[in-house]
Design an enzyme around this catalytic site. Structure first.
Site, PDB file in Angstrom:
ATOM      1  N   SER A   1       0.800  -1.335   0.045  1.00  0.00           N
ATOM      2  CA  SER A   1       0.074  -0.218   0.042  1.00  0.00           C
ATOM      3  C   SER A   1       0.928   1.437   0.134  1.00  0.00           C
ATOM      4  O   SER A   1       0.540   2.285   0.560  1.00  0.00           O
ATOM      5  CB  SER A   1      -0.997  -0.262   1.195  1.00  0.00           C
ATOM      6  OG  SER A   1      -0.091  -0.137   2.599  1.00  0.00           O
TER       7      SER A   1
ATOM      8  N   PHE B   1       1.266  -2.543   5.540  1.00  0.00           N
ATOM      9  CA  PHE B   1       2.246  -2.620   6.601  1.00  0.00           C
ATOM     10  C   PHE B   1       2.009  -1.595   7.707  1.00  0.00           C
ATOM     11  O   PHE B   1       2.072  -0.275   7.351  1.00  0.00           O
ATOM     12  CB  PHE B   1       3.527  -2.365   6.024  1.00  0.00           C
ATOM     13  CG  PHE B   1       4.906  -2.431   6.765  1.00  0.00           C
ATOM     14  CD1 PHE B   1       5.214  -3.786   7.450  1.00  0.00           C
ATOM     15  CD2 PHE B   1       5.271  -1.197   7.174  1.00  0.00           C
ATOM     16  CE1 PHE B   1       6.252  -3.785   8.301  1.00  0.00           C
ATOM     17  CE2 PHE B   1       6.557  -1.319   8.086  1.00  0.00           C
ATOM     18  CZ  PHE B   1       6.904  -2.519   8.592  1.00  0.00           C
TER      19      PHE B   1
ATOM     20  N   LYS C   1      16.115  -0.999 -15.443  1.00  0.00           N
ATOM     21  CA  LYS C   1      16.191   0.365 -15.841  1.00  0.00           C
ATOM     22  C   LYS C   1      16.318   1.371 -14.471  1.00  0.00           C
ATOM     23  O   LYS C   1      16.632   2.553 -14.639  1.00  0.00           O
ATOM     24  CB  LYS C   1      14.743   0.899 -16.444  1.00  0.00           C
ATOM     25  CG  LYS C   1      13.488   0.603 -15.628  1.00  0.00           C
ATOM     26  CD  LYS C   1      12.877   1.740 -14.824  1.00  0.00           C
ATOM     27  CE  LYS C   1      12.030   1.248 -13.604  1.00  0.00           C
ATOM     28  NZ  LYS C   1      11.043   2.272 -13.197  1.00  0.00           N
TER      29      LYS C   1
ATOM     30  N   LYS D   1      10.556   4.064  -0.837  1.00  0.00           N
ATOM     31  CA  LYS D   1      11.863   3.357  -0.998  1.00  0.00           C
ATOM     32  C   LYS D   1      12.583   3.480  -2.354  1.00  0.00           C
ATOM     33  O   LYS D   1      11.693   3.499  -3.454  1.00  0.00           O
ATOM     34  CB  LYS D   1      11.574   1.934  -0.854  1.00  0.00           C
ATOM     35  CG  LYS D   1      11.222   1.693   0.809  1.00  0.00           C
ATOM     36  CD  LYS D   1      12.146   1.833   1.469  1.00  0.00           C
ATOM     37  CE  LYS D   1      11.460   1.569   3.227  1.00  0.00           C
ATOM     38  NZ  LYS D   1      12.307   2.536   3.992  1.00  0.00           N
TER      39      LYS D   1
ATOM     40  N   GLN E   1      14.577   1.941  -5.139  1.00  0.00           N
ATOM     41  CA  GLN E   1      15.055   0.386  -5.686  1.00  0.00           C
ATOM     42  C   GLN E   1      16.416   0.440  -6.624  1.00  0.00           C
ATOM     43  O   GLN E   1      17.057  -0.705  -6.578  1.00  0.00           O
ATOM     44  CB  GLN E   1      13.886  -0.115  -6.550  1.00  0.00           C
ATOM     45  CG  GLN E   1      12.495  -0.026  -5.992  1.00  0.00           C
ATOM     46  CD  GLN E   1      12.316  -1.040  -4.846  1.00  0.00           C
ATOM     47  OE1 GLN E   1      12.061  -2.209  -4.932  1.00  0.00           O
ATOM     48  NE2 GLN E   1      12.397  -0.510  -3.498  1.00  0.00           N
TER      49      GLN E   1
END
Ligand SMILES: NC(=O)c1ccc[n+]([C@@H]2O[C@H](COP(=O)([O-])OP(=O)(O)OC[C@H]3O[C@@H](n4cnc5c(N)ncnc54)[C@H](O)[C@@H]3O)[C@@H](O)[C@H]2O)c1
Length: 421
Positions: A82, A112, A277, A370, A372
């Site tokens: 979410s 979470f 990417k 976050k 990546q």
């Protein structure tokens, strides 16, 4: 194997595909026609949250008239995750489940759990305001989205699971779900990233299949979540392994007049495009942070695309060249290098001369979202070192070495331009 079907994605395009004239069209139809048709589609597929109350009621009434026959077969969907993209995915899906007879209206979304600065639980805030106030503020998700902080409870009874969390949390999530999911459940991963294990790299769709014993497709594309949240036109690619019918069910679940989804039979190719990417986007951010200009950025993107393709094909010989021309390939690369969060934080990293860490900048700039690209660069580097491939991938290798401070940000052009053997 049957010849590849024409790529049609929205319900209206499906019905058009049965017309002889449509088959006579010589071109790639989905995006072009969807633009032409978007006006006529918008009344049937706009989200419930953006419908006028009378329209929403009519849509639900129309659906409930066909519910009785479909009831035993109706699919139930849970979104596992979410965050920013997870919330947008729930919104897209909810706008479709409410109008399509083959789906239960309710979309469960695993959260979470977090406590907001106000002291309120995030789940309560989502269920009260119909809005993810932390990760997607200002956007209504649709009244049929129900947030649930209990992971096992959220997936129980659902036969379609949409996984959309940052990739580093997936191993733990799979461990908590292992043994609790029936083998006929279908999954799709919207997650960009990979796990590196002793035995080699493991894509997230493979992790889901191995740990939960279920089939897993992937959905990737040029999809910056905040733009899709406000219903700006974009495209995405569903990668599937063998079962085209399952892929079409996912296409139906995600497609709207402004979100055009194309299925292709290349899970690894689609997933690797989405994953790799983000490493190129970090490189693009360094270029921006050092004010190197558009030509340099385009050169970095081109070298990056070449390495994406080479790496994918060296790992999986089944990966198709054509996949790199889909939304998950070159389109996602362009949008991420122009506007994504990896680019943005890498730009700040380079502007600070590499003196402030990515962890620090991520916490300051992304408010809980976050990155990546940095972890993916590390995972890719591990694969390259382990397999003795470092010299073939100067851009990927240089990005990681800059991220960990071994090289300065300016090395992005000095080292990436070495021609790989
Ligand atoms: N945001 C985008 O524009 C976008 C677009 C396409 C794909 N993606 C991909 O979607 C995936 C999910 O990204 P997102 O944007 O929805 O998330 P996000 O980065 O916005 O949010 C982080 C999420 O992680 C959760 N989280 C924090 N700690 C956790 C833990 N210990 N265990 C489980 N969950 C935890 C948070 O509650 C939050 O939901 C990523 O793989 C990303 O690359 C994102």
């Amino acid at each position: 194997m049957a010849s590849p079907p024409r790529r049609v994605s929205s319900p209206l395009l499906y019905s058009l595909a049965s017309l002889p004239l449509f088959h006579a069209l010589p071109i790639y139809p989905s995006s072009f026609l969807s633009l032409l048709l978007s006006r006529s589609l918008s009344s049937s597929s706009s989200s419930s949250s953006s419908m006028a109350p009378q329209e929403a009621a009519a849509s639900v009434a129309q659906k409930s008239s066909s519910i009785d026959e479909a009831a035993p077969l109706r699919n139930r969907v849970t979104v596992v995750g979410s965050g920013n993209w997870g919330s947008v995915a729930a919104k897209l899906i909810a706008s479709n489940t409410i109008r399509l007879p083959s789906f239960h209206d309710e979309v469960r979304m695993w959260v979470f759990e977090e406590t907001l600065p106000s002291g309120e639980k995030l789940t309560d805030a989502i269920n009260t305001r119909n809005e993810n106030v932390k990760y997607l503020p200002g956007i209504k998700l649709g009244r049929n989205v129900v947030a649930d902080p209990d992971l096992v409870n959220a997936v129980t009874g659902s036969n379609m699971l949409v996984f959309v969390t940052p990739h580093q949390f997936m191993e733990g999530i799979c461990k908590r779900l292992a043994g609790k999911i029936s083998g006929d459940v279908e999954a799709i991963s919207l997650i960009k990233g990979m796990e590196v294990k002793m035995e080699g790299p493991c894509m997230i769709s493979t992790l889901i299949t191995e740990q939960l014993g279920i089939n897993c497709c992937v959905l990737m594309g040029a999809n910056i979540a905040n733009e899709i949240a406000v219903e700006k036109f974009s495209e995405a690619t569903v990668g599937y392994r063998e079962n085209k019918e399952v892929a079409e069910k996912w296409v139906q679940l995600f497609s709207t007049s402004y979100f055009i989804v194309t299925p292709i039979q290349d899970v690894e190719g689609v997933e690797l495009c989405g994953t790799l990417k983000n490493v190129v986007a970090i490189a693009a951010g360094f270029v921006d942070g050092l004010d190197m200009g558009n030509n340099t950025k385009a050169a970095i993107m081109r070298i990056g695309l070449r390495e994406m393709k080479a790496f994918s094909k060296m790992l999986f010989s089944s990966v198709k060249d054509s996949t790199f021309f889909e939304s998950c390939g070159v389109a996602d690369l362009i949008t991420t290098c122009l506007g994504g969060r990896n680019r943005k934080v890498a730009e700040a990293f380079a502007k600070n001369g590499g003196k402030r860490s990515f962890d620090e900048l991520e916490a300051e700039m992304l408010q809980g979202q976050k990155l990546q690209g940095v972890s993916t660069a590390k995972e890719v580097y591990e694969v390259l070192s382990h397999r003795g491939w470092l010299q073939f991938f100067p851009l990927f290798a240089t990005v990681h070495e800059i991220c960990i401070g071994t090289l300065p940000p300016s090395a992005i052009v000095e080292h990436s331009e070495r021609t790989p053997k």
